[in-house]
Design an enzyme around this catalytic site. Structure first.
Site, short mmCIF file in Angstrom:
data_model
loop_
_atom_site.label_atom_id
_atom_site.label_comp_id
_atom_site.label_asym_id
_atom_site.label_seq_id
_atom_site.Cartn_x
_atom_site.Cartn_y
_atom_site.Cartn_z
N SER A 52 0.86 -1.21 0.07
CA SER A 52 -0.15 -0.04 -0.14
C SER A 52 0.92 1.29 0.07
O SER A 52 2.05 1.25 0.10
CB SER A 52 -0.83 0.08 1.11
N ASP A 53 0.48 2.28 -0.27
CA ASP A 53 1.04 3.56 0.02
C ASP A 53 0.94 3.86 1.45
O ASP A 53 0.26 3.38 2.30
CB ASP A 53 0.75 4.55 -0.90
N TRP A 54 1.81 5.05 1.89
CA TRP A 54 1.64 5.27 3.38
C TRP A 54 0.24 5.60 3.92
O TRP A 54 -0.28 6.60 3.63
CB TRP A 54 2.52 6.69 3.36
#
Ligand code: BGC
Length: 783
Positions: free
Chosen positions: A302-304
């Site tokens: 996932s992104d942050w």
């Protein structure tokens, strides 16, 4: 010397790394029968090791492999957790990032390898975006070289430096198509074109991963942000996107597909929602397209906190639902949210998440770790870490990259010969502007471990070249701020000099990259005032623009004789600029984004559709006065065309293009089977050529570009689409016939049934210096 990138040439790279075992199905069926064996996450030999280890793991340990935290300097909102040591020893963490020395990575690794029950190593990641310690130009600048082999070499340097610290995973390349200069992250990618973006995506992946992912100096690539992140409405970062399936497939997906075909071991899911569904919880993009159609076997990270953010998007009301939806959609690893750690095991026990899905996600992470050779070699070699950094050959590559990234936008007689290159003899130079001596900004955003002290600033290099006694340097004003006295001092120094060089632009860290969308694209602060006052002195002025995006500067383009777009050139900014200004290096960079005249034109991109009322016959230089000028698709107060088109860039020499010649005027659609994953790129079905002559008096490199337009299609196609490019070196007076071999893909489109196919159409082909020029040739594709 010629370096070719046409559909057929990109293919050679693609074939070397195409995934094994892809499934077929979905809108785009794929066939992988002719795929050669290779190393990396697709190595079938890894599966035995993975299964043996998986068989020993508890549910919690499997979930642990899917959990990732930032243990260093945060680059986003945190979760408040700091108990990583304890979690690692319990096997609750699979990956860490933002750690930057071998000593630190080894300390965490020792906990994982020595204290956790199954001794599974951690994989350490970092945003190594355009260099680790040896900083290259920002990706937008690297793309402006139109030189994928050079980009591959730069990525290889970054990999060898990062891996020396134990970082074996980079969150790069960013392959988001960016059509809107307001979006600050345009700086991090390869611009607006899917073909060029795909060539760059492959180059980065090959550079990072090398020929063997398990080599000690290779790092896993992570193509990001999947997908459509660059289509943020209004150019505002993190904003929602509305993207039709057609545009998704034709514009936004291709660079990711190229990265997957090149073997990218991981993919990062994006922050944005696509048509209302968050990209980090999107079964269509993550499972249907990525897994089923493309056969991707790597890890989706996932992104942050993008899993947590699905709550704010409005598609989940609590953490457990957010975790479930993202996981089932196809996100294997949770970056920072901590929601997989908190909820996944319970979701399995309550029957909401199948155990088999957990096994599959854990399998992918373990396969990555085995593919990297982490089990055999978990530790970095602290004694030799420093040796990998800033090697002389790396620094020299950084200078070449910086030189090739510079785009000469304007170079006019002042008064009778072009102002650039500057005369070699002794003359006093006034160097004015906030970016003339700003080493941190030269590093660009996401500067890895780049240090200001490693930068040779423009001022330092120029002082060395002309001698301190001939250089009057004043800041003028800051990037923001500045006083009347500052302006007066700048004018005074301009008056004393023979030539003025202005170094203006954006602040790399605060105004470009993530979370830096701008609604106004002029020069920040009082820099425009400074520019106008200095030009008013009547001295010849060279404007060097440092920016992460094109800036709207109509006044400058009207009044300043020479303008060079320098982006943020990296540690060799100074030498590259000085060599270029004095003609030791001849500019050859070309724009990878359309340069707007005003913000109101954005999003602005060359490969747009025609409208039913195109304005190409109207006079757009003034407000409409006749019906014919009015009822067309236009602004009443601005032109439609960009200030400078995609593909544009001048040289100190000039090139003349002959007509575009095709080896045939007709093709048959039934013989042009095109496949979206590049398989059909091996077959040349058309050759197109043009003679290019160096008409000037110095040697130069020209990026020759080929474009096509398809008309009569089931879904309207862009007015032009790039299908190939070649960098050609020509001696003064030399003529070269430049030939492009086009494959069926060059004539294929995503049709009204969302199939990638060739239709019976009229084709126009141009070979030219940019997306707005070149002689047209006609071709017909019969049924
Ligand atoms: C960015 C990513 C980056 C990640 C980790 C996020 O905020 O969108 O591009 O890789 O942080 O630093």
């Amino acid at each position: 010397m010629i370096r070719k990138f046409s559909a057929a040439a990109v293919l050679c790279i693609v074939l070397a790394w195409r995934p094994l075992g892809a499934q077929t199905g979905g809108a785009a069926s794929v066939s992988h029968s002719a795929v050669p064996a290779r190393t990396g996450i697709y190595d079938v030999g890894l599966d035995v090791k993975v299964e043996a280890l998986l068989g020993k793991m508890t549910l919690e340990e499997k979930v642990g492999q899917l959990v990732q935290y930032s243990a260093g300097q945060p680059t986003g909102p945190g979760t408040g957790r700091t108990d990583y040591n304890d979690m690692i020893a319990k096997g609750q963490i699979g990956a860490l990032f933002n750690i930057s020395t071998a000593k630190e990575t080894n300390a965490y690794q020792r906990l994982a390898v020595e204290k956790s029950r199954l001794h599974i190593p951690i994989v350490f990641g970092l945003d190594v975006i355009h260099g680790f310690r040896t900083e290259f130009p920002i990706p937008l600048g690297l793309a402006s070289t139109w030189d994928p082999p050079l980009v591959e070499k730069a990525a290889r340097v970054a990999a060898s430096e990062a891996s020396a610290t134990g970082i074996r995973w980079t969150f790069s390349p960013m392959v988001d198509i960016a059509r809107d200069a307001r979006w600050g992250r345009m700086a991090e990618g390869a611009g607006e074109d899917p073909f060029l973006g795909s060539a760059m995506a492959s180059a980065y992946v090959h550079g990072y991963q090398g020929s063997r992912l398990d080599a000690a100096d290779s790092v896993a690539a992570c193509a990001k942000h999947f997908v459509g992140y660059g289509a943020a409405e209004g150019g505002r970062d993190y904003n929602s996107t509305e993207i039709s399936e057609h545009t998704l497939r034709q514009v936004y997906l291709p660079p990711f597909h190229a990265a997957v075909n090149a073997g990218s071991a991981t993919i990062m899911s994006a922050f944005n929602s696509i048509n209302g569904v968050p990209a980090s919880a999107n079964p269509f993009t993550l499972t249907q397209v990525l897994r089923k159609e493309w056969g991707f076997r790597g890890v989706v990270d996932s992104d942050w906190t993008s899993i947590l953010e699905t709550i704010a998007h409005g598609t989940a009301n609590d953490g457990a639902t957010a975790a479930r939806k993202s996981f089932l959609a196809g996100v294997d690893m949770d970056m920072v949210s901590s929601l997989y750690h908190d909820h996944l095991a319970a979701l399995v026990r309550s029957g909401q998440v199948p155990q088999a899905n957990i096994d599959e996600a854990a399998r992918r992470v373990l396969r990555l770790k085995f593919a990297l050779g982490l089990f055999e070699r978990p530790y970095a070699d602290e004694a030799h870490e420093a040796e990998a950094m800033l090697r002389p050959e790396s620094i020299s590559l950084a200078r070449t990259a910086a030189e090739r990234s510079l785009v000469l936008l304007k170079n006019e007689p002042a008064p009778d010969t072009p102002i650039l290159p500057l005369a070699g003899g002794v003359q006093d130079i006034a160097l004015i502007g906030p970016l003339a001596d700003d080493p941190p900004s030269m590093l660009g955003s996401w500067a890895g471990l780049g240090r200001a002290e490693d930068v040779v600033s423009f001022h330092a290099a120029l002082a060395k070249h002309v001698g301190e006694q001939h250089l009057f340097q004043v800041k003028g004003v800051g990037i923001t701020g500045g006083t009347d006295e500052d302006l007066a001092a700048a004018v005074e120094s301009a008056r004393k000099a023979a030539v003025v060089i202005l170094a203006l632009g954006e602040h790399a860290g605060e105004m470009t990259g993530e979370a830096t969308s701008r609604a106004h694209l002029g020069l920040p602060g009082r820099q425009q005032e400074l520019l106008e006052k200095v030009v008013a002195t009547g001295k010849p002025v060279v404007l060097i623009l440092f920016s992460g995006r094109p800036l709207t500067l109509p006044w400058a383009f009207d009044h300043v004789p020479a303008v060079l777009a320098a982006w943020f050139p990296g540690i060799q900014a100074g030498p590259a600029l000085v060599r270029t200004l004095y003609g030791e290096s001849n500019p050859s960079g070309k724009l990878v984004v359309s340069w707007p005249r005003s913000v109101g034109q954005e999003p602005l991109y060359y490969n747009a559709l025609s409208t039913g009322r195109p304005a190409d016959k109207a006079d757009l230089s003034k407000p409409p006065s006749t019906g014919a000028d009015k009822y067309v698709s236009r602004y009443i107060d601005e032109q439609n065309s960009p200030q400078f088109p995609f593909g544009y860039g001048l040289s100190y020499t000039t090139f003349r293009y002959g007509g575009t010649e095709l080896n045939t005027k007709q093709l048959k659609a039934s013989t042009l089977q095109a496949e979206p994953d590049g398989v059909s790129q091996s077959r040349t079905v058309l050759t197109a050529s043009a003679e290019v002559t160096n008409t000037g008096s110095r040697a130069g490199e020209e990026v020759v570009q080929i474009y096509v337009r398809l008309q009569g299609t089931s879904v309207a196609q862009p007015v032009r689409s790039l299908k190939g490019f070649q960098r050609v070196s020509l001696a003064p007076g030399e003529t070269r016939k430049v030939t492009f071999a086009l494959a069926p893909d060059a004539f294929a489109l995503w049709n009204d049934g969302n199939q990638f196919a060739v239709e019976p159409v009229k084709v126009t082909v141009w070979i030219g210096p940019d997306s707005a020029h070149g002689a047209a040739a006609a071709l017909e594709i019969l049924p």
